[in-house]
Motif scaffolding. Structure first.
Motif, PDB file in Angstrom:
ATOM      1  N   PHE A  25      35.190  35.570  46.391  1.00  0.00           N
ATOM      2  CA  PHE A  25      35.789  36.040  44.828  1.00  0.00           C
ATOM      3  C   PHE A  25      34.731  34.808  44.042  1.00  0.00           C
ATOM      4  N   ALA A  26      35.179  33.521  44.373  1.00  0.00           N
ATOM      5  CA  ALA A  26      34.310  32.872  43.671  1.00  0.00           C
ATOM      6  C   ALA A  26      33.124  32.679  43.553  1.00  0.00           C
ATOM      7  N   ARG A  27      32.702  32.922  44.554  1.00  0.00           N
ATOM      8  CA  ARG A  27      30.726  32.913  45.214  1.00  0.00           C
ATOM      9  C   ARG A  27      30.725  34.403  45.096  1.00  0.00           C
ATOM     10  N   ARG A  28      31.292  34.999  44.821  1.00  0.00           N
ATOM     11  CA  ARG A  28      30.804  36.046  44.243  1.00  0.00           C
ATOM     12  C   ARG A  28      30.631  36.169  42.718  1.00  0.00           C
ATOM     13  N   TYR A  29      31.232  36.039  42.084  1.00  0.00           N
ATOM     14  CA  TYR A  29      31.205  35.953  40.092  1.00  0.00           C
ATOM     15  C   TYR A  29      30.748  35.302  39.645  1.00  0.00           C
ATOM     16  N   LYS A  30      30.287  34.088  40.704  1.00  0.00           N
ATOM     17  CA  LYS A  30      29.705  32.876  40.372  1.00  0.00           C
ATOM     18  C   LYS A  30      28.474  33.124  39.748  1.00  0.00           C
ATOM     19  N   LEU A 107      30.609  40.106  23.953  1.00  0.00           N
ATOM     20  CA  LEU A 107      29.939  39.856  25.237  1.00  0.00           C
ATOM     21  C   LEU A 107      30.516  40.592  26.628  1.00  0.00           C
ATOM     22  N   ARG A 108      31.680  41.281  25.569  1.00  0.00           N
ATOM     23  CA  ARG A 108      32.545  42.206  26.662  1.00  0.00           C
ATOM     24  C   ARG A 108      31.377  43.511  26.970  1.00  0.00           C
ATOM     25  N   ALA A 109      30.730  43.398  26.029  1.00  0.00           N
ATOM     26  CA  ALA A 109      30.017  44.598  26.633  1.00  0.00           C
ATOM     27  C   ALA A 109      28.655  44.120  28.230  1.00  0.00           C
ATOM     28  N   THR A 110      28.584  43.040  28.071  1.00  0.00           N
ATOM     29  CA  THR A 110      27.725  42.447  29.070  1.00  0.00           C
ATOM     30  C   THR A 110      28.891  42.427  30.372  1.00  0.00           C
ATOM     31  N   ALA A 111      29.885  42.019  30.533  1.00  0.00           N
ATOM     32  CA  ALA A 111      31.296  41.340  31.378  1.00  0.00           C
ATOM     33  C   ALA A 111      31.400  43.398  31.998  1.00  0.00           C
ATOM     34  N   GLU A 112      30.950  43.797  31.719  1.00  0.00           N
ATOM     35  CA  GLU A 112      31.945  45.522  31.846  1.00  0.00           C
ATOM     36  C   GLU A 112      30.384  45.085  33.190  1.00  0.00           C
ATOM     37  N   ALA A 113      29.737  45.056  33.271  1.00  0.00           N
ATOM     38  CA  ALA A 113      28.745  45.058  34.700  1.00  0.00           C
ATOM     39  C   ALA A 113      29.703  44.246  36.333  1.00  0.00           C
ATOM     40  N   ILE A 114      30.852  43.085  35.276  1.00  0.00           N
ATOM     41  CA  ILE A 114      31.257  42.445  36.573  1.00  0.00           C
ATOM     42  C   ILE A 114      31.975  43.392  37.599  1.00  0.00           C
ATOM     43  N   PRO A 115      33.324  43.746  36.816  1.00  0.00           N
ATOM     44  CA  PRO A 115      33.777  44.853  37.789  1.00  0.00           C
ATOM     45  C   PRO A 115      33.578  45.726  38.911  1.00  0.00           C
ATOM     46  N   PRO A 116      32.245  46.561  38.331  1.00  0.00           N
ATOM     47  CA  PRO A 116      31.922  47.230  39.583  1.00  0.00           C
ATOM     48  C   PRO A 116      31.291  46.348  40.565  1.00  0.00           C
ATOM     49  N   ALA A 117      29.929  45.505  40.117  1.00  0.00           N
ATOM     50  CA  ALA A 117      29.603  44.348  40.926  1.00  0.00           C
ATOM     51  C   ALA A 117      30.206  44.038  42.396  1.00  0.00           C
ATOM     52  N   VAL A 118      31.611  43.821  41.744  1.00  0.00           N
ATOM     53  CA  VAL A 118      32.462  42.510  42.388  1.00  0.00           C
ATOM     54  C   VAL A 118      33.349  44.024  43.407  1.00  0.00           C
ATOM     55  N   MET A 119      33.727  45.140  42.601  1.00  0.00           N
ATOM     56  CA  MET A 119      34.538  46.502  44.225  1.00  0.00           C
ATOM     57  C   MET A 119      33.163  46.472  44.595  1.00  0.00           C
ATOM     58  N   GLN A 120      31.692  47.144  44.464  1.00  0.00           N
ATOM     59  CA  GLN A 120      31.003  47.244  45.588  1.00  0.00           C
ATOM     60  C   GLN A 120      31.055  46.142  46.736  1.00  0.00           C
ATOM     61  N   ALA A 121      30.750  44.418  46.669  1.00  0.00           N
ATOM     62  CA  ALA A 121      31.003  44.018  46.974  1.00  0.00           C
ATOM     63  C   ALA A 121      32.388  43.573  47.827  1.00  0.00           C
ATOM     64  N   GLY A 123      33.972  46.214  49.256  1.00  0.00           N
ATOM     65  CA  GLY A 123      33.365  47.171  50.321  1.00  0.00           C
ATOM     66  C   GLY A 123      35.280  48.088  50.784  1.00  0.00           C
ATOM     67  N   CYS A 124      35.764  47.808  49.638  1.00  0.00           N
ATOM     68  CA  CYS A 124      36.904  48.685  49.464  1.00  0.00           C
ATOM     69  C   CYS A 124      37.107  50.046  48.375  1.00  0.00           C
ATOM     70  N   SER A 125      38.098  51.015  48.615  1.00  0.00           N
ATOM     71  CA  SER A 125      38.115  51.932  47.945  1.00  0.00           C
ATOM     72  C   SER A 125      38.628  51.560  46.461  1.00  0.00           C
ATOM     73  N   VAL A 126      38.803  52.383  46.082  1.00  0.00           N
ATOM     74  CA  VAL A 126      39.506  51.574  44.568  1.00  0.00           C
ATOM     75  C   VAL A 126      41.425  51.981  44.708  1.00  0.00           C
ATOM     76  N   ALA A 127      41.510  53.048  45.760  1.00  0.00           N
ATOM     77  CA  ALA A 127      43.127  52.769  46.086  1.00  0.00           C
ATOM     78  C   ALA A 127      43.363  51.593  46.879  1.00  0.00           C
ATOM     79  N   GLU A 128      42.954  51.414  47.613  1.00  0.00           N
ATOM     80  CA  GLU A 128      42.583  50.075  48.672  1.00  0.00           C
ATOM     81  C   GLU A 128      42.921  49.096  47.716  1.00  0.00           C
ATOM     82  N   LEU A 129      41.698  48.889  46.507  1.00  0.00           N
ATOM     83  CA  LEU A 129      42.131  47.761  45.977  1.00  0.00           C
ATOM     84  C   LEU A 129      43.306  47.715  45.360  1.00  0.00           C
ATOM     85  N   GLY A 130      43.740  49.063  44.210  1.00  0.00           N
ATOM     86  CA  GLY A 130      44.860  48.869  43.645  1.00  0.00           C
ATOM     87  C   GLY A 130      45.821  48.099  44.635  1.00  0.00           C
ATOM     88  N   ALA A 131      46.069  49.186  45.822  1.00  0.00           N
ATOM     89  CA  ALA A 131      47.569  48.532  46.972  1.00  0.00           C
ATOM     90  C   ALA A 131      47.287  47.240  47.168  1.00  0.00           C
TER      91      ALA A 131
END
Length: 152
Positions: A25-30, A107-121, A123-131
């Motif tokens: 995660f840290a490597r993806r977020y950097k 800065l929050r507006a720019t940060a809005e793009a981060i969760p979708p990029a991490v989620m895509q990386a 390879g899980c669905s929203v439900a899988e990540l929630g569980a």
């Protein structure tokens, strides 16, 4: 061949699975956080403040499971780059309140793009990540309760 599991094999360690996932995660977020100009721990502080601005250092520490000795230098760095201000509470001088600056809020507006990029990386669905999140939080809470029981 034995049906017994090697309890000391690295591949069988849940702690290593969590640790190595955290490292991934840290490597993806950097690179995503580089756009914001913040580190991952600083990003976590911003997430807390974007939810509720004006919290005390103690309240932020409780949310992030960090003590003030770890949190204070992190907040000072965020203040130095102009994203927040630290002020003593008028009602209780012992309390330090943290407020986002206009730049920190923007800065929050720019940060809005981060969760979708991490989620895509992932390879899980929203439900899988929630569980998975719910399971990890339950695991964390169980471990913390065990440590607190042993300590006190």
């Amino acid at each position: 061949m034995s049906d017994e599991i090697d309890r000391l094999a690295l591949a069988n360690q849940i702690c290593f699975a969590a640790y190595s996932a955290s490292h991934a995660f840290a490597r993806r977020y950097k690179p995503l956080l580089a756009v914001l100009g913040v580190t991952y721990p600083q990003y976590l502080c911003l997430l807390v403040l974007w939810e509720r601005d004006g919290l005390s250092v103690k309240e932020i520490g409780q949310r992030l499971l960090l003590d003030s000795g770890t949190l204070t230098p992190l907040l000072k760095r965020l203040e130095a780059i102009g994203l927040l201000v630290r002020r003593r509470d008028r009602a209780d001088e012992r309390v330090v309140r943290i407020s986002l600056t206009e730049r920190g809020r923007a800065l929050r507006a720019t940060a809005e793009a981060i969760p979708p990029a991490v989620m895509q990386a992932t390879g899980c669905s929203v439900a899988e990540l929630g569980a998975l999140r719910d399971g990890l939080l339950a695991l964390r809470d169980n471990l913390l309760a065990e440590v607190e029981d042993e300590a006190g």
